[in-house]
Scaffold this motif. Structure first.
Motif, mmCIF file in Angstrom:
data_model
loop_
_atom_site.group_PDB
_atom_site.id
_atom_site.type_symbol
_atom_site.label_atom_id
_atom_site.label_comp_id
_atom_site.label_asym_id
_atom_site.label_seq_id
_atom_site.Cartn_x
_atom_site.Cartn_y
_atom_site.Cartn_z
ATOM 1 N N TYR A 151 0.840 -1.198 0.000
ATOM 2 C CA TYR A 151 0.000 0.000 0.000
ATOM 3 C C TYR A 151 0.874 1.247 0.000
ATOM 4 C CZ TYR A 151 -3.845 3.110 1.455
ATOM 5 O OH TYR A 151 -4.790 4.118 1.526
ATOM 6 N N ASN A 152 1.951 1.212 0.772
ATOM 7 C CA ASN A 152 2.858 2.365 0.839
ATOM 8 C C ASN A 152 3.682 2.526 -0.431
ATOM 9 O OD1 ASN A 152 2.068 3.070 3.418
ATOM 10 N ND2 ASN A 152 3.714 1.949 4.425
ATOM 11 N N ILE A 153 3.854 1.443 -1.178
ATOM 12 C CA ILE A 153 4.740 1.477 -2.345
ATOM 13 C C ILE A 153 3.972 1.781 -3.628
ATOM 14 C CG2 ILE A 153 6.341 0.109 -3.748
ATOM 15 C CD1 ILE A 153 6.962 -1.501 -1.173
ATOM 16 N N ILE A 154 2.854 1.089 -3.853
ATOM 17 C CA ILE A 154 2.129 1.250 -5.122
ATOM 18 C C ILE A 154 0.783 1.946 -4.953
ATOM 19 C CG2 ILE A 154 3.273 -0.783 -6.074
ATOM 20 C CD1 ILE A 154 0.691 -2.341 -5.705
ATOM 21 N N LYS A 172 -3.862 0.502 -7.337
ATOM 22 C CA LYS A 172 -3.319 -0.685 -7.999
ATOM 23 C C LYS A 172 -3.657 -1.955 -7.235
ATOM 24 C CE LYS A 172 0.446 1.786 -10.294
ATOM 25 N NZ LYS A 172 1.920 1.992 -10.386
ATOM 26 N N ILE A 173 -3.655 -1.870 -5.892
ATOM 27 C CA ILE A 173 -3.980 -3.055 -5.091
ATOM 28 C C ILE A 173 -5.431 -3.468 -5.329
ATOM 29 C CG2 ILE A 173 -4.183 -3.983 -2.749
ATOM 30 C CD1 ILE A 173 -1.922 -2.170 -1.915
ATOM 31 N N ALA A 199 -6.721 -5.417 2.377
ATOM 32 C CA ALA A 199 -5.459 -4.713 2.592
ATOM 33 C C ALA A 199 -5.506 -3.304 2.016
ATOM 34 C CB ALA A 199 -4.309 -5.494 1.967
ATOM 35 N N ALA A 200 -6.271 -3.123 0.943
ATOM 36 C CA ALA A 200 -6.398 -1.800 0.331
ATOM 37 C C ALA A 200 -7.454 -0.947 1.022
ATOM 38 C CB ALA A 200 -6.736 -1.939 -1.151
ATOM 39 N N CYS A 201 -8.613 -1.542 1.334
ATOM 40 C CA CYS A 201 -9.760 -0.733 1.780
ATOM 41 C C CYS A 201 -9.674 -0.277 3.225
ATOM 42 C CB CYS A 201 -11.058 -1.510 1.537
ATOM 43 S SG CYS A 201 -11.475 -1.650 -0.215
#
Length: 370
Positions: free
Chosen positions: A21-24, A28-29, A69-71
């Motif tokens: 999450y911090n990288i992309i 995208k996730i 993980a994204a939401c």
């Protein structure tokens, strides 16, 4: 086998999705989740054997883990203060809400003699809906873009408070998922309808989470967690002793207790340990999912032991199943009972502590004006 495989892929996907999450970023996730969900659904429908079904389950679990993980951090980034916990409760209302809708759709499709492939294919409809909802949307700035890195997250996750919450997450999760998994077959032997029990528990959880706002604002997250632990314990103890109509009453009490556990735990971490970031939220959620895999064999062992004890007392058939199941439910009440003490201590320690962002605002307000 495939269900157990999913129970491991789901949390692993969450844990790896957190630092990504911090990288992309969340956009995208979420699209990774969309694609893996689509692959998982289609490959399940056309699976022709064990290995293809196992692979399709992998993709479904991957999609489920990455979307959470994204939401979770996405909602935490969008709101401040107690709104984080309120809106996380609303996000998570669709987990039990989806079970209610899915079980009813499956029931009617089964009665209409529609096969499992069509029932699996119907999941493409909500998949397309969430894809359209996210398409073209502007996403909020991530904490990584504000200078918060995975290293910062890890440092926050090594704090005593985070580790304490991680242990509590294991107990809240097994109190909810462990009990729910066993309560339907157990209470079915007590004269209750398993489908009605499922609808009651998940339906009340969805409604409770949607209207969590006033509760969160009046009690704050620690008060909600302590109250939930108390009500959950009462509900499980009542279920371990109930038959007939009281089965439904005890199931209602249980549902009211567990409905706030998961989203409020995530909301607490987002409010009071914000530097743990998306990584911290994913580890917290991953612990919740892993705990079910850890504790379920223990609960299964309790079931086997109690069946033998019931058989030794001369019980057979449904009477044996009910006696053994209710003894196991009584044992499972220990999980939320421990949380009554744990969250009581948490409330005492946090009673005068404001969320980090509020402390920062207070410090700014107290600066002398030049």
């Amino acid at each position: 086998m495939s269900i157990r495989w999913h129970s491991w892929v789901f949390p692993i996907a969450m844990i790896f999705g957190g630092p990504l999450y911090n990288i992309i970023g969340p956009r995208k996730i979420i699209w990774v989740a969309f694609v893996t969900h689509l692959i998982g659904i289609i490959s399940t429908i056309f699976a022709d054997g064990f290995w293809t079904l196992l692979l399709s389950t992998f993709f479904v679990g991957l999609g489920n883990g990455t979307v959470e993980a994204a939401c979770n951090p996405l909602v935490a980034d969008m709101y401040e203060g107690k709104l984080k916990t309120q809106m996380l409760n609303r996000l998570h209302m669709w987990f039990p809400g989806g079970i209610v809708i899915g079980s009813l759709v499956s029931k009617y499709m089964t009665e209409a003699s529609l096969g499992w492939q069509l029932q699996m294919g119907i999941i493409i409809i909500p998949l397309v809906i969430y894809g359209l909802l996210f398409a073209g949307q502007a996403f909020p700035e991530t904490k990584a873009e504000e200078g918060v890195s995975n290293v910062t997250n890890i440092k926050a996750m090594l704090s005593p408070l985070y580790i304490f919450m991680l242990l509590c997450m294991a107990l809240t999760s097994i109190s909810e998922f462990g009990t729910t998994q066993w309560v339907e077959p157990i209470l079915g032997k007590a004269g209750a309808s398993p489908l009605l029990i499922l609808a009651l528990v998940t339906g009340l959880m969805a409604v409770g989470r949607y209207f969590a706002g006033p509760l969160v604002h009046n009690l704050n997250p620690t008060g909600v967690l302590w109250t939930s632990a108390l009500i959950t314990t009462i509900g499980i103890v009542l279920m371990s002793q109930s038959t007939g109509t009281m089965v439904y009453v005890s199931a209602v009490i249980f549902a009211i207790g567990v409905c706030y556990f998961w989203p409020t735990m995530i909301g607490f971490v987002a409010e009071y340990i914000p530097k743990s970031g998306a990584f911290g939220l994913s580890i917290m959620g991953g612990m919740g999912m892993f705990s079910t895999s850890i504790f379920q064999p223990i609960i299964g062992g309790w079931i086997d032991d109690e069946k033998r004890n019931a058989a030794a007392r001369g019980l057979t058939g449904d009477a044996m199943e009910l006696a053994a199941g209710q003894e196991v439910l009584d044992n499972m009440a220990i999980f939320p009972a421990i949380l009554i003490i744990a969250f009581g201590v948490l409330w005492f320690m946090m009673r005068n502590k404001k969320p980090d962002h509020q402390q920062d605002e207070t410090l700014v307000a107290e600066q002398p004006q030049l």
